[in-house]
Write an enzyme that holds these catalytic residues in place. Structure first.
Site, short mmCIF file in Angstrom:
data_model
loop_
_atom_site.label_atom_id
_atom_site.label_comp_id
_atom_site.label_asym_id
_atom_site.label_seq_id
_atom_site.Cartn_x
_atom_site.Cartn_y
_atom_site.Cartn_z
CE1 TYR A 141 24.71 66.28 95.45
CE2 TYR A 141 23.08 67.99 95.03
CZ TYR A 141 24.11 67.48 95.78
OH TYR A 141 24.55 68.20 96.87
CE LYS A 191 37.97 57.45 99.41
NZ LYS A 191 38.98 57.84 100.43
CG ASP A 223 40.49 60.82 101.90
OD1 ASP A 223 40.94 61.12 100.76
OD2 ASP A 223 40.76 59.75 102.47
CG ASP A 247 26.68 69.99 98.43
OD1 ASP A 247 26.37 71.19 98.45
OD2 ASP A 247 26.21 69.16 99.24
CG ASP A 251 28.47 74.17 102.61
OD1 ASP A 251 28.19 74.71 101.52
OD2 ASP A 251 27.62 73.92 103.49
#
Ligand code: IPM
Ligand code: MG
Length: 361
Positions: A141, A191, A223, A247, A251
């Site tokens: 970000y 990851k 994942d 982020d 959700d």
């Protein structure tokens, strides 16, 4: 107690849900005899309209002076095709950075009254109770270089994912401390099979874990984590992850509980000299322009953020507990907005706020 709070309603449904959150805040202050000093500022699209920038200096000054900041949501569709630097969201990233709130806490739990609102089968989701700890002021970000460049006849876009050891350490410590007050389990998500960033993340988290021998640590690739969240959400206690993974996963976590409108968040930095944590509190949901101005947005994410503020920034556990209990009572009573009530007459944003105040008593 003196509660100096900056309110940033922002855009879209942000103004409506924040109004109800402030209603609850005033109610709590009256009931427990706290002195509330509220200031209001501009952030996001409304700030662009009024001042030309999404994070005006005046807002930064107010935020640094306040004990805590309550935010609604930012984002307006008219800025959809504008570069990131000029978007309302830039204001949110700016205030997070300016306050140094590096740990974003997003609790995900199910309420028995809401099990049918979850997209998952009741038996899978029942009993879910986790908190996602998302690193908030680093990673892709904020990393540079970034931009869209013309490069020898080709157009290239660049973003940079970058973390220092210190950035990973401080958010990890926050996650392990939280786990101590819960079921004592941290799942770190990365990851590391592809990214060097994640390899450092995993190494540093493992080192920090050694300071907390009473807390269990496991690692999941992002994942796989996305899959486990829907296969077996109860397996999670504290989920610790970097900014962008957090982020996305939050959700996903949000809908487990039935509606993203339910989820509060607390963004915490270091302690102030007074001992209070610097904090920015906001619902996880966005500005939802499609339903803005209709008095039908769910204010419980914003009201839950008030509970988080009372607890984390002011140490007012009793008041925070009363707000949470009142929200649960309102859910039980069925006086909820349309997102939680596919049939029958839904309550308005305002009615839900009033009902929470009434339930606090
Ligand atoms: C969130 C939001 C923000 C983010 C946007 C609005 C910049 O999606 O708080 O999750 O990506 O952090
Ligand atoms: Mg998000």
């Amino acid at each position: 107690m003196n509660l100096n709070i900056l309110v940033l309603p922002g855009d879209g449904i942000g103004t409506e849900v924040t109004r109800e959150a402030v209603r609850v805040l005033r109610h709590v202050a009256r009931k427990w005899n706290h002195t509330l000093h509220l200031s209001e500022g501009l952030l996001g699209g409304i700030a662009i309209h009024r001042t030309g920038t999404p994070f005006p200096e005046q807002t930064e000054r107010l935020a640094l002076a306040a004990d805590a900041t309550l935010m609604g949501a930012v984002g307006l569709p008219e800025f959809d095709n504008v570069p990131p630097e000029k978007r309302p969201e830039k204001g949110l990233l700016g205030i997070r950075k300016a306050l140094g709130v590096y740990a974003n806490l997003r609790p995900v739990r199910t309420y028995s009254a809401l099990l049918d609102a979850s997209p998952l089968k009741n038996h899978l989701v029942d009993g879910t109770d986790m908190i996602i700890v998302r690193e908030l002021t680093g990673g892709i970000y904020y990393g540079t270089p970034r931009g869209i460049l013309e490069d020898g006849g080709e157009t290239r876009a660049v973003n940079t994912m970058t973390y220092t050891r210190a950035e990973i350490e401080r958010v990890s410590r926050m996650a392990f401390h939280l786990a101590r007050g819960r079921r004592k389990k941290v799942t770190s998500v990365d990851k590391s099979n592809v990214l060097e960033n994640s390899q450092l993340w995993r190494r540093v988290v493992t080192e920090v874990a050694a300071e907390f021998p009473d807390v269990a640590l496991d690692h999941l690739l992002v994942d796989n984590c996305a899959m486990q969240l829907v296969l077996n959400p109860r397996r999670f206690d504290v989920v610790l992850t970097e900014n962008m993974f957090g982020d996305i996963l939050s959700d996903e976590g949000a809908v487990l509980a039935g509606s993203i409108g339910m989820l509060p968040s607390a963004s915490i930095g270091d302690r102030k000299p007074s001992g209070a944590w610097v904090g920015l509190y906001e619902p996880v949901h966005g500005s939802a322009p499609d339903i803005a101005g209709q008095n039908k947005a769910n204010p419980l994410g914003a009201i839950g953020s008030v509970a988080a503020m009372l607890e984390y920034s002011f140490g007012l556990k009793e008041e925070a507990g009363a707000v949470n209990a009142a929200m649960e009572a309102v859910l039980q009573s069925g006086k909820v907005t349309a997102d939680l009530r596919p049939s029958g007459a839904p309550a308005t944003t305002e009615q839900v706020g009033e009902a929470v105040c009434a339930a606090i008593g």
